[in-house]
Design a protein around this motif. Structure first.
Motif, PDB file in Angstrom:
ATOM      1  N   ARG A  23       0.673  -1.040   0.080  1.00  0.00           N
ATOM      2  CA  ARG A  23       0.038  -0.231   0.115  1.00  0.00           C
ATOM      3  C   ARG A  23       0.929   1.003   0.037  1.00  0.00           C
ATOM      4  O   ARG A  23       0.568   2.260  -0.689  1.00  0.00           O
ATOM      5  N   TRP A  24       1.943   1.250   0.982  1.00  0.00           N
ATOM      6  CA  TRP A  24       2.823   2.315   0.740  1.00  0.00           C
ATOM      7  C   TRP A  24       3.330   2.668  -0.509  1.00  0.00           C
ATOM      8  O   TRP A  24       3.508   3.761  -0.913  1.00  0.00           O
ATOM      9  N   LEU A  25       3.970   1.771  -0.999  1.00  0.00           N
ATOM     10  CA  LEU A  25       4.498   1.699  -2.521  1.00  0.00           C
ATOM     11  C   LEU A  25       3.376   2.248  -3.603  1.00  0.00           C
ATOM     12  O   LEU A  25       3.539   3.019  -4.220  1.00  0.00           O
ATOM     13  N   GLN A  26       2.175   1.462  -3.650  1.00  0.00           N
ATOM     14  CA  GLN A  26       1.238   1.821  -4.614  1.00  0.00           C
ATOM     15  C   GLN A  26       0.880   3.255  -4.263  1.00  0.00           C
ATOM     16  O   GLN A  26       0.258   3.761  -5.483  1.00  0.00           O
ATOM     17  N   LEU A  27       0.455   3.836  -3.290  1.00  0.00           N
ATOM     18  CA  LEU A  27      -0.091   4.984  -3.037  1.00  0.00           C
ATOM     19  C   LEU A  27       1.074   6.250  -3.265  1.00  0.00           C
ATOM     20  O   LEU A  27       0.829   7.461  -2.917  1.00  0.00           O
ATOM     21  N   GLY A  28       2.415   5.779  -3.327  1.00  0.00           N
ATOM     22  CA  GLY A  28       3.532   6.802  -3.540  1.00  0.00           C
ATOM     23  C   GLY A  28       3.637   7.262  -2.271  1.00  0.00           C
ATOM     24  O   GLY A  28       4.427   8.500  -2.266  1.00  0.00           O
ATOM     25  N   LEU A  29       3.331   6.615  -1.250  1.00  0.00           N
ATOM     26  CA  LEU A  29       3.612   7.178   0.162  1.00  0.00           C
ATOM     27  C   LEU A  29       5.247   7.259   0.497  1.00  0.00           C
ATOM     28  O   LEU A  29       5.485   8.040   1.645  1.00  0.00           O
ATOM     29  N   ILE A  30       5.749   6.636   0.104  1.00  0.00           N
ATOM     30  CA  ILE A  30       7.056   6.479   0.364  1.00  0.00           C
ATOM     31  C   ILE A  30       8.400   6.738  -0.727  1.00  0.00           C
ATOM     32  O   ILE A  30       9.387   6.240  -1.039  1.00  0.00           O
ATOM     33  N   GLY A  31       7.753   7.637  -1.456  1.00  0.00           N
ATOM     34  CA  GLY A  31       8.746   8.355  -2.511  1.00  0.00           C
ATOM     35  C   GLY A  31       9.162   7.734  -3.394  1.00  0.00           C
ATOM     36  O   GLY A  31       8.628   6.595  -3.784  1.00  0.00           O
ATOM     37  N   ASN A  32      10.477   7.518  -3.680  1.00  0.00           N
ATOM     38  CA  ASN A  32      11.156   6.902  -4.816  1.00  0.00           C
ATOM     39  C   ASN A  32      11.708   5.693  -4.312  1.00  0.00           C
ATOM     40  O   ASN A  32      12.593   4.898  -4.959  1.00  0.00           O
ATOM     41  N   THR A  33      11.490   5.207  -3.019  1.00  0.00           N
ATOM     42  CA  THR A  33      11.861   4.101  -2.604  1.00  0.00           C
ATOM     43  C   THR A  33      11.700   2.618  -3.398  1.00  0.00           C
ATOM     44  O   THR A  33      10.371   2.616  -3.989  1.00  0.00           O
ATOM     45  N   ALA A  34      12.548   1.992  -3.784  1.00  0.00           N
ATOM     46  CA  ALA A  34      12.428   0.813  -4.383  1.00  0.00           C
ATOM     47  C   ALA A  34      12.100   1.129  -5.882  1.00  0.00           C
ATOM     48  O   ALA A  34      11.597   2.048  -6.109  1.00  0.00           O
ATOM     49  N   LYS A  35      12.662   0.372  -6.818  1.00  0.00           N
ATOM     50  CA  LYS A  35      12.933   0.433  -8.189  1.00  0.00           C
ATOM     51  C   LYS A  35      12.223  -0.826  -8.882  1.00  0.00           C
ATOM     52  O   LYS A  35      12.588  -1.842  -8.481  1.00  0.00           O
ATOM     53  N   GLY A  36      11.522  -0.596  -9.886  1.00  0.00           N
ATOM     54  CA  GLY A  36      10.925  -1.619 -10.509  1.00  0.00           C
ATOM     55  C   GLY A  36       9.833  -0.996 -11.665  1.00  0.00           C
ATOM     56  O   GLY A  36       9.205  -0.016 -11.120  1.00  0.00           O
TER      57      GLY A  36
END
Length: 163
Positions: A23-36
């Motif tokens: 959810r954090w990744l999908q909503l962009g809540l953690i910025g540019n963390t993780a690449k893919g």
């Protein structure tokens, strides 16, 4: 050598459940963390820097800091205190950049226009901490060390299973 970790490694490292991190990744809540790239067969990868940042983000969110604000604070602390980072550093450098007794204290404050904000202060070598009604104390050396060591352990476990 740049070491990257899969989504499952990050979950193990951070002791998180997949829906929360996803959810954090999908909503962009953690910025540019993780690449893919979000396409069929894609692989999401986390760097050591990503894991170090998320090791600080998780306890902040558990304290009540919104995820996006926690991410912004964690990235700033990693860059200002311990950076700059090239990505080629050995794993241990992400926690040894912090003295073992460094404390990051986070408390709620009143921001612009009376909106809630978060105040952050860093103390080293047993300095007196500021006082407030409530605050969160983070020990970045311990948090980052534990997360990165667990991520490396997750990779080693998978490697042994596939051998």
């Amino acid at each position: 050598m740049v070491q990257n970790f899969q989504f499952s490694d990050a979950l193990f490292a951070l002791d998180m459940k997949a829906p929360a991190l996803r959810r954090w990744l999908q909503l962009g809540l953690i910025g540019n963390t993780a690449k893919g790239k979000a396409r069929e067969g894609w692989t999401l990868e986390f760097t050591l820097f990503d894991l170090a940042v998320l090791a600080l983000v998780k306890p902040m969110t558990e304290f009540g800091v919104p995820v996006a604000a926690a991410h912004k604070l964690a990235v700033r602390e990693m860059r200002e205190h311990a950076g700059p980072w090239s990505g080629d550093e050995p794993a241990h450098s992400y926690w040894t950049a912090w003295a073992p007794d460094t404390q990051i204290l986070i408390s709620r404050a009143e921001g612009r226009n009376g909106k809630p904000a978060w105040k952050i202060a860093m103390f080293e070598h047993a300095e007196e901490a500021f006082t407030s009604g409530a605050h969160l104390t983070l020990y970045p050396h311990a948090l980052i060390s534990a997360a990165i060591k667990r991520a490396i352990e997750a990779v080693e476990i998978k490697t042994k299973r596939s051998a």
